[in-house]
Each structure stands twice: as C-alpha cells, then as structure tokens.
Design a protein around this motif. Structure first.
Motif, PDB file in Angstrom:
ATOM      1  N   LEU A   1       0.822  -1.205   0.000  1.00 24.44           N
ATOM      2  CA  LEU A   1       0.000   0.000   0.000  1.00 24.44           C
ATOM      3  C   LEU A   1       0.864   1.267   0.000  1.00 24.44           C
ATOM      4  O   LEU A   1       0.539   2.251  -0.660  1.00 24.44           O
ATOM      5  N   LYS A   2       1.975   1.239   0.735  1.00 25.92           N
ATOM      6  CA  LYS A   2       2.885   2.391   0.757  1.00 25.92           C
ATOM      7  C   LYS A   2       3.519   2.622  -0.610  1.00 25.92           C
ATOM      8  O   LYS A   2       3.640   3.755  -1.060  1.00 25.92           O
ATOM      9  N   ARG A   3       3.941   1.546  -1.256  1.00 22.38           N
ATOM     10  CA  ARG A   3       4.606   1.663  -2.550  1.00 22.38           C
ATOM     11  C   ARG A   3       3.666   2.166  -3.638  1.00 22.38           C
ATOM     12  O   ARG A   3       4.095   2.826  -4.574  1.00 22.38           O
ATOM     13  N   HIS A   4       2.391   1.830  -3.540  1.00 24.62           N
ATOM     14  CA  HIS A   4       1.441   2.152  -4.605  1.00 24.62           C
ATOM     15  C   HIS A   4       0.384   3.165  -4.158  1.00 24.62           C
ATOM     16  O   HIS A   4      -0.727   3.178  -4.681  1.00 24.62           O
ATOM     17  N   ARG A   5       0.720   4.040  -3.251  1.00 20.68           N
ATOM     18  CA  ARG A   5      -0.282   4.964  -2.717  1.00 20.68           C
ATOM     19  C   ARG A   5      -0.755   5.981  -3.754  1.00 20.68           C
ATOM     20  O   ARG A   5      -1.888   6.430  -3.700  1.00 20.68           O
ATOM     21  N   GLY A   6       0.054   6.350  -4.714  1.00 24.88           N
ATOM     22  CA  GLY A   6      -0.354   7.276  -5.762  1.00 24.88           C
ATOM     23  C   GLY A   6      -1.433   6.675  -6.644  1.00 24.88           C
ATOM     24  O   GLY A   6      -2.452   7.317  -6.954  1.00 24.88           O
ATOM     25  N   ILE A   7      -1.222   5.448  -7.068  1.00 23.31           N
ATOM     26  CA  ILE A   7      -2.210   4.763  -7.911  1.00 23.31           C
ATOM     27  C   ILE A   7      -3.494   4.538  -7.120  1.00 23.31           C
ATOM     28  O   ILE A   7      -4.594   4.690  -7.666  1.00 23.31           O
ATOM     29  N   ILE A   8      -3.374   4.198  -5.859  1.00 23.25           N
ATOM     30  CA  ILE A   8      -4.552   3.976  -5.016  1.00 23.25           C
ATOM     31  C   ILE A   8      -5.337   5.277  -4.864  1.00 23.25           C
ATOM     32  O   ILE A   8      -6.574   5.277  -4.935  1.00 23.25           O
ATOM     33  N   ALA A   9      -4.646   6.402  -4.696  1.00 23.63           N
ATOM     34  CA  ALA A   9      -5.321   7.698  -4.563  1.00 23.63           C
ATOM     35  C   ALA A   9      -6.076   8.048  -5.839  1.00 23.63           C
ATOM     36  O   ALA A   9      -7.228   8.502  -5.792  1.00 23.63           O
ATOM     37  N   ILE A  10      -5.456   7.819  -6.994  1.00 20.04           N
ATOM     38  CA  ILE A  10      -6.126   8.097  -8.267  1.00 20.04           C
ATOM     39  C   ILE A  10      -7.340   7.193  -8.436  1.00 20.04           C
ATOM     40  O   ILE A  10      -8.415   7.640  -8.852  1.00 20.04           O
ATOM     41  N   ALA A  11      -7.210   5.903  -8.106  1.00 13.23           N
ATOM     42  CA  ALA A  11      -8.335   4.968  -8.216  1.00 13.23           C
ATOM     43  C   ALA A  11      -9.469   5.379  -7.281  1.00 13.23           C
ATOM     44  O   ALA A  11     -10.651   5.271  -7.648  1.00 13.23           O
TER      45      ALA A  11
ATOM     46  N   MET B   1     -10.165   8.479  -6.264  1.00 14.87           N
ATOM     47  CA  MET B   1     -10.802   9.668  -6.832  1.00 14.87           C
ATOM     48  C   MET B   1     -11.718   9.303  -7.995  1.00 14.87           C
ATOM     49  O   MET B   1     -12.817   9.843  -8.126  1.00 14.87           O
ATOM     50  N   ILE B   2     -11.283   8.401  -8.850  1.00 13.49           N
ATOM     51  CA  ILE B   2     -12.124   7.952  -9.959  1.00 13.49           C
ATOM     52  C   ILE B   2     -13.367   7.253  -9.426  1.00 13.49           C
ATOM     53  O   ILE B   2     -14.481   7.482  -9.898  1.00 13.49           O
ATOM     54  N   GLY B   3     -13.203   6.400  -8.410  1.00 11.37           N
ATOM     55  CA  GLY B   3     -14.341   5.692  -7.817  1.00 11.37           C
ATOM     56  C   GLY B   3     -15.351   6.647  -7.191  1.00 11.37           C
ATOM     57  O   GLY B   3     -16.565   6.494  -7.374  1.00 11.37           O
ATOM     58  N   ILE B   4     -14.848   7.644  -6.475  1.00 14.38           N
ATOM     59  CA  ILE B   4     -15.746   8.620  -5.835  1.00 14.38           C
ATOM     60  C   ILE B   4     -16.478   9.443  -6.893  1.00 14.38           C
ATOM     61  O   ILE B   4     -17.681   9.688  -6.783  1.00 14.38           O
ATOM     62  N   SER B   5     -15.777   9.858  -7.969  1.00 13.04           N
ATOM     63  CA  SER B   5     -16.427  10.646  -9.024  1.00 13.04           C
ATOM     64  C   SER B   5     -17.481   9.816  -9.762  1.00 13.04           C
ATOM     65  O   SER B   5     -18.532  10.339 -10.144  1.00 13.04           O
ATOM     66  N   VAL B   6     -17.227   8.534  -9.964  1.00 10.27           N
ATOM     67  CA  VAL B   6     -18.228   7.657 -10.602  1.00 10.27           C
ATOM     68  C   VAL B   6     -19.444   7.540  -9.687  1.00 10.27           C
ATOM     69  O   VAL B   6     -20.597   7.599 -10.152  1.00 10.27           O
ATOM     70  N   LEU B   7     -19.240   7.373  -8.369  1.00 10.44           N
ATOM     71  CA  LEU B   7     -20.362   7.283  -7.440  1.00 10.44           C
ATOM     72  C   LEU B   7     -21.187   8.571  -7.404  1.00 10.44           C
ATOM     73  O   LEU B   7     -22.416   8.528  -7.360  1.00 10.44           O
ATOM     74  N   ILE B   8     -20.519   9.712  -7.441  1.00 14.81           N
ATOM     75  CA  ILE B   8     -21.215  10.998  -7.455  1.00 14.81           C
ATOM     76  C   ILE B   8     -22.026  11.126  -8.739  1.00 14.81           C
ATOM     77  O   ILE B   8     -23.187  11.583  -8.728  1.00 14.81           O
ATOM     78  N   THR B   9     -21.458  10.740  -9.854  1.00 13.05           N
ATOM     79  CA  THR B   9     -22.144  10.820 -11.142  1.00 13.05           C
ATOM     80  C   THR B   9     -23.379   9.912 -11.168  1.00 13.05           C
ATOM     81  O   THR B   9     -24.442  10.297 -11.657  1.00 13.05           O
ATOM     82  N   LEU B  10     -23.241   8.715 -10.625  1.00  7.63           N
ATOM     83  CA  LEU B  10     -24.371   7.774 -10.604  1.00  7.63           C
ATOM     84  C   LEU B  10     -25.445   8.203  -9.637  1.00  7.63           C
ATOM     85  O   LEU B  10     -26.634   7.930  -9.852  1.00  7.63           O
ATOM     86  N   ALA B  11     -25.084   8.868  -8.564  1.00 10.42           N
ATOM     87  CA  ALA B  11     -26.061   9.296  -7.566  1.00 10.42           C
ATOM     88  C   ALA B  11     -26.886  10.499  -8.069  1.00 10.42           C
ATOM     89  O   ALA B  11     -28.013  10.709  -7.604  1.00 10.42           O
ATOM     90  N   SER B  12     -26.370  11.290  -8.978  1.00  6.00           N
ATOM     91  CA  SER B  12     -27.133  12.473  -9.402  1.00  6.00           C
ATOM     92  C   SER B  12     -27.960  12.223 -10.619  1.00  6.00           C
ATOM     93  O   SER B  12     -28.250  11.400 -11.240  1.00  6.00           O
TER      94      SER B  12
END
Length: 120
Positions: A97-107, A109-120
């Motif tokens: 998780l420490k080594r790949h924290r950048g990719i995890i953060a981007i994933a 953000m994409i997941g949260i934006s998809v959830l926001i889009t689907l909720a509206s």
C-alpha cells in the motif's frame, strides 16, 4: 575472516598479501579484486563454471593455480532470493500500500467521481 590458501592463517578481508607467508590474496594489488587460488596440487579449472561451459579465455586454462574469475560450478551464479518473513502477511500488505499509494489515490478519486455521477 578468510584464511590464507598457502599457510592456513586467518587474514584480514582487505589484506593484499598474507602477513605470514606473503602469499598474494588480491589480484593486481587491488583490495577489491579477489584472487582465487588452488589448494595443494589441484587446478581451479576442474571445478570452474567458466571452464565447464567453455567460455574461459585465460591463457593458464586448464591448469590455472590462481584466477580472478573463478566460480565454483556447484554454487549458483545468482543466489536464491529469500523473502524475509517481514514481507509476508499484514506487513507485506502495508508495504504494498505504501509503494502504490499514488495509484490507489487516483483509483479512489475515480471511484468517488463515478459514485457521485451515478447518484445524481
């Protein structure tokens, strides 16, 4: 601590010559180049991996008593990599998780934006 091949006395790892019998221990007087030497009346080439695969180009071959490239054919060229126990289990997951924290953060953000889009 290494042992002198001629007099069997222990010597310092950085010693260029044996302090007891003055046997050369390092090639060309350089402490970083080990000089492998045959014991008694044997030859190094008999058990060298480079003689076995015919890639040795030393002029002393096959009767070399000392060599800088000697490698015993019974020893692997690349030592087996042992995974420490600290890299297994939960500690391994935390390290990943420490080594790949950048990719995890981007994933995330994409997941949260998809959830926001689907909720509206």
């Amino acid at each position: 601590m290494p042992i002198c091949s001629r007099c069997q006395h222990p010597v310092d790892t950085q010693a260029i010559n044996c302090p007891y019998c003055h046997n050369p221990l390092k090639a060309f007087g350089h402490p970083g180049i080990p000089l492998h030497q045959a014991q008694d009346n044997s030859w190094l080439c008999d058990r060298c991996i480079y003689d076995q695969d015919n890639s040795c180009n030393y002029p002393q071959r096959p009767y070399a008593k000392s060599c800088t490239l000697f490698h015993d054919y019974e020893q692997p060229l690349i030592p087996a990599k042992v995974t420490p126990t600290s890299q297994m289990g939960w500690v391994g997951v935390k390290n990943w998780l420490k080594r790949h924290r950048g990719i995890i953060a981007i994933a995330l953000m994409i997941g949260i934006s998809v959830l926001i889009t689907l909720a509206s």
